[in-house]
Design a protein around this motif. Structure first.
Motif, short mmCIF file in Angstrom:
data_model
loop_
_atom_site.label_atom_id
_atom_site.label_comp_id
_atom_site.label_asym_id
_atom_site.label_seq_id
_atom_site.Cartn_x
_atom_site.Cartn_y
_atom_site.Cartn_z
N PRO A 232 0.82 -1.23 0.00
CA PRO A 232 0.00 0.00 0.00
C PRO A 232 0.85 1.27 0.00
O PRO A 232 0.44 2.29 -0.54
CB PRO A 232 -0.79 -0.08 1.31
N ASP A 233 2.07 1.18 0.57
CA ASP A 233 2.93 2.37 0.63
C ASP A 233 3.27 2.90 -0.77
O ASP A 233 3.60 4.08 -0.93
CB ASP A 233 4.25 2.04 1.34
N ALA A 234 3.22 2.03 -1.76
CA ALA A 234 3.64 2.42 -3.11
C ALA A 234 2.53 3.16 -3.85
O ALA A 234 2.79 3.78 -4.88
CB ALA A 234 4.06 1.19 -3.90
N VAL A 239 0.19 6.55 -8.17
CA VAL A 239 -0.86 7.44 -8.67
C VAL A 239 -0.23 8.74 -9.20
O VAL A 239 -0.59 9.23 -10.27
CB VAL A 239 -1.89 7.75 -7.55
N SER A 240 0.75 9.23 -8.47
CA SER A 240 1.39 10.47 -8.89
C SER A 240 2.10 10.30 -10.24
O SER A 240 2.00 11.16 -11.11
CB SER A 240 2.34 10.93 -7.77
#
Lengths: 249, 399
Positions: A232-234, A239-240
């Motif tokens: 999830p950290d990625a 998205v960016s």
């Protein structure tokens, strides 16, 4: 039932293409050539139509140099009755090629003339419909299902989001899509029998036409992928990047 | 044949443009079998191997293509190909799996061939078209539990009675044994010490006293049936004997045919492993670069390509000699020995290059590696072929 199939010799789709020194043709050195895959559906359909009718004749025509004889033999090995090599250089202008085929097919007494829907080397999709026009007969393109009854043709075409059903009378030109049938492999006996089937060579002159290829380039090489993180950290980074770099969001 | 929907297609290994030494119809035969293997065998072979099952459902398709006895004459329903085209069929089948090639080798080289070479006209007319069409499946019974490399010592007997023959004995390591509908069985008609009394018999497997059971626990050729055959007072009519068979040289002649096909087949297995290894080496990234960029993997691949190319050239010449009818059995021994050893080495090196993935059935090299251990051992072991060559060189027999 008399059926003609127009067949093109094309580079094998798995071949690694190298562009020739002129920058507008492919380097044929070491390239394996095969019958145009869409034409194989046309060949299969011709053979199956004759088998179902129980009588008739199937003829394959190909325009090209002597090496196209091997492609014609493949069609004969599948079960086509005889072959005609229209011996000459092709043209990038589909209209010139169509004129050559139409001149040969006229007066041949064919009920159907079949083409693949496109040739995988140039993706032009022109020669079939143009040949029909020159012969003055109807044409249905990209046929995915075919029914013949009492000299009438009913053909299904897979269009965006649906199926279009077209009808016309014979004689006609059809260009064939995949899905119409499963092309048979030439059997070993078929390959041996093909050596004895008639293959006529007729020199032809194909006009240069008005359409020229000015250059060929290979698609750009795909860039290597990148791992932006795990779990999830990625997600924020991903998205960016989808917004700023790939610009797909 | 290329189709617009083709999945993965095998494009062969041809570093020396050996294709240019093949005729148009030889290439066409090769391509048709290659496509058949891609379309029909490759999707099922992994599962068959794991389950230890021969893919029976493929037999009608193989027959329809004309793969059985393809180098026998057309009058018997065969394709009448030359021996190079026949060899290319074996190469392409074994590119898929040695077990499938074994099936075709046995049907053509070991069942149809002896009937063709040693049978009466009536036997040929009856059996060959049925075997070519796959209506009948054959097996070849020569090897016995205690007589492998030394088939002349066999103890299976055929005793003549007033109306025919009675066969007794046990055969082992028989490919297709349990699914065969007809067996070509070799037995002694005279004293057990007399290998000249060996004759061939056509035995429908439904004959009373014929039983076959599969040999279990194989770690090799798992997609092929291997059986033990028991013959207990098997009564056969007079015309069951192959009239022109005589002595050990008759079955050995059959083995020469089959070994010839194996020489080609091994190249196919090696090509499959090389192709898989080369493609994996280019795509598998380790330490930030493809493993193909490391010297050790490049040496592996260079060695494989070198050995495959050498084998291709020697085997093509062997085929040309066979077509010219000048091929000798010891020339076949050289090719069988060289090529199968070459293929086992390629398979092992390919499996190592594949790392941990190489032990999975999704990859083909380990399956080939395990299969090739059987191929190394059957139809004359690697070592026996060395002794055959040794005898040829020195004129002295070491066996």
């Amino acid at each position: 039932m008399k059926v003609a199939v127009c067949l093109k010799r094309v580079p094998d789709t798995t071949t690694k293409i190298v562009i020739g020194s002129d920058g507008k043709s492919i380097d044929e050195n070491g390239v394996k050539f095969v019958p145009n895959p869409y034409d194989e559906y046309a060949l299969e359909e011709a053979i199956a139509l004759k088998e179902r009718a129980g009588a008739g004749e199937t003829v394959v025509y190909s325009l090209g140099g002597d090496s196209s004889q091997e492609t014609i033999r493949t069609a004969l090995a599948m079960g086509i009755d005889r072959g005609v090599l229209l011996q000459g250089a092709g043209s990038a202008d589909g209209f010139e090629v169509a004129k050559t085929f139409a001149a040969e097919l006229k007066g041949g007494g064919f009920d159907l003339v079949l083409f693949g829907k496109l040739a995988v080397d140039d993706y032009n999709m022109q020669v079939g419909p143009m040949t029909a026009e020159l012969l003055g007969v109807p044409c249905i393109t990209t046929v995915a299902h075919l029914t013949l009854a009492n000299g009438a043709i009913e053909a299904e075409r897979e269009i965006e989001g649906g199926i279009e059903v077209c009808t016309c009378s014979m004689p006609a030109v059809l260009t064939i899509d995949k899905g119409l049938n499963t092309p048979r492999l030439p059997s070993l006996k078929g390959i041996m029998a093909a050596k004895k089937k008639p293959l006529e060579v007729r020199p032809v002159h194909v006009g240069v036409g008005t359409l020229m290829v000015s250059s060929l380039t290979l698609p750009p090489e795909r860039l290597a992928g990148r791992i932006v993180g795990e779990g999830p950290d990625a997600v924020p980074a991903l998205v960016s990047l989808l917004r700023t770099e790939a610009k797909v969001l | 044949m290329a189709t617009a929907t083709a999945t993965s297609k095998f494009s062969g290994v041809d570093f020396y443009n050996i294709d240019s030494l093949l005729s148009e119809d030889e290439r066409a035969v090769r391509d048709t079998v290659r496509s058949w293997v891609d379309e029909h065998l490759m999707p099922v072979i992994g599962e068959c191997y794991i389950e230890g099952k021969f893919p029976k459902q493929l037999i009608p398709g193989m027959a329809e293509l004309g793969l059985f006895g393809a180098n026998l004459p057309e009058e018997y329903g065969c394709a009448g190909l030359n021996n190079v085209a026949y060899g290319l069929i074996m190469q392409e089948l074994e590119r898929g799996d040695s077990g499938i090639r074994s099936f075709a080798s046995v049907q053509g080289g070991l069942v149809m061939y002896p009937i063709f070479a040693f049978g009466s006209d009536a036997q040929k007319t009856y059996w060959l078209p049925r075997l070519a069409s796959g209506q009948e499946i054959g097996c070849f019974g020569l090897t016995e539990p205690d007589y492998g490399s030394n088939p002349g010592g066999m103890i299976t007997t055929a005793r003549e009675t007033k109306d025919g023959w009675v066969l007794n004995g046990t055969k082992m390591w028989i490919t297709n044994g349990s699914q065969a509908t007809v067996a070509v069985i070799w037995a002694k008609t005279g004293e057990l010490s007399d290998s000249k009394s060996i004759r061939g018999f056509i035995v429908p497997t439904s004959t009373k006293g014929y039983t076959a059971k599969d040999q279990k626990g194989k770690l090799s050729l798992r997609a092929s049936d291997t059986s033990e055959i028991h013959l207990e007072d098997v009564h056969l009519p007079k015309d069951a004997i192959l009239p022109k068979s005589g002595g050990l040289k008759s079955p050995l002649n059959c083995l020469t045919q089959a070994r010839y096909g194996i020489s080609w087949g091994a190249i196919g297995a090696a090509m499959a492993c090389y192709d898989e290894a080369a493609s994996y080496a280019k795509s598998r990234v380790m330490f930030g670069k493809p493993i193909g960029q490391t010297q050790i993997q490049q040496v592996r691949l260079a060695d494989m390509l070198t050995e495959i190319t050498k084998a291709q050239l020697l085997t093509l010449q062997l085929g040309r000699l066979k077509d010219a009818k000048t091929m000798t059995p010891s020339q076949v021994s050289l090719a069988k020995r060289n090529n199968v050893n070459m293929a086992t080495e390629c398979a092992r090196e390919a499996r190592r290059l594949l790392g941990a993935n190489g032990i999975l059935v999704e990859y083909h090299s380990m399956r080939h590696m395990a299969n090739l251990e059987s191929v190394y051992t059957y139809e004359g072991t690697h070592d026996m072929h060395a002794l055959i060559l040794g005898q040829e060189i020195t004129g002295l027999s070491a066996f």
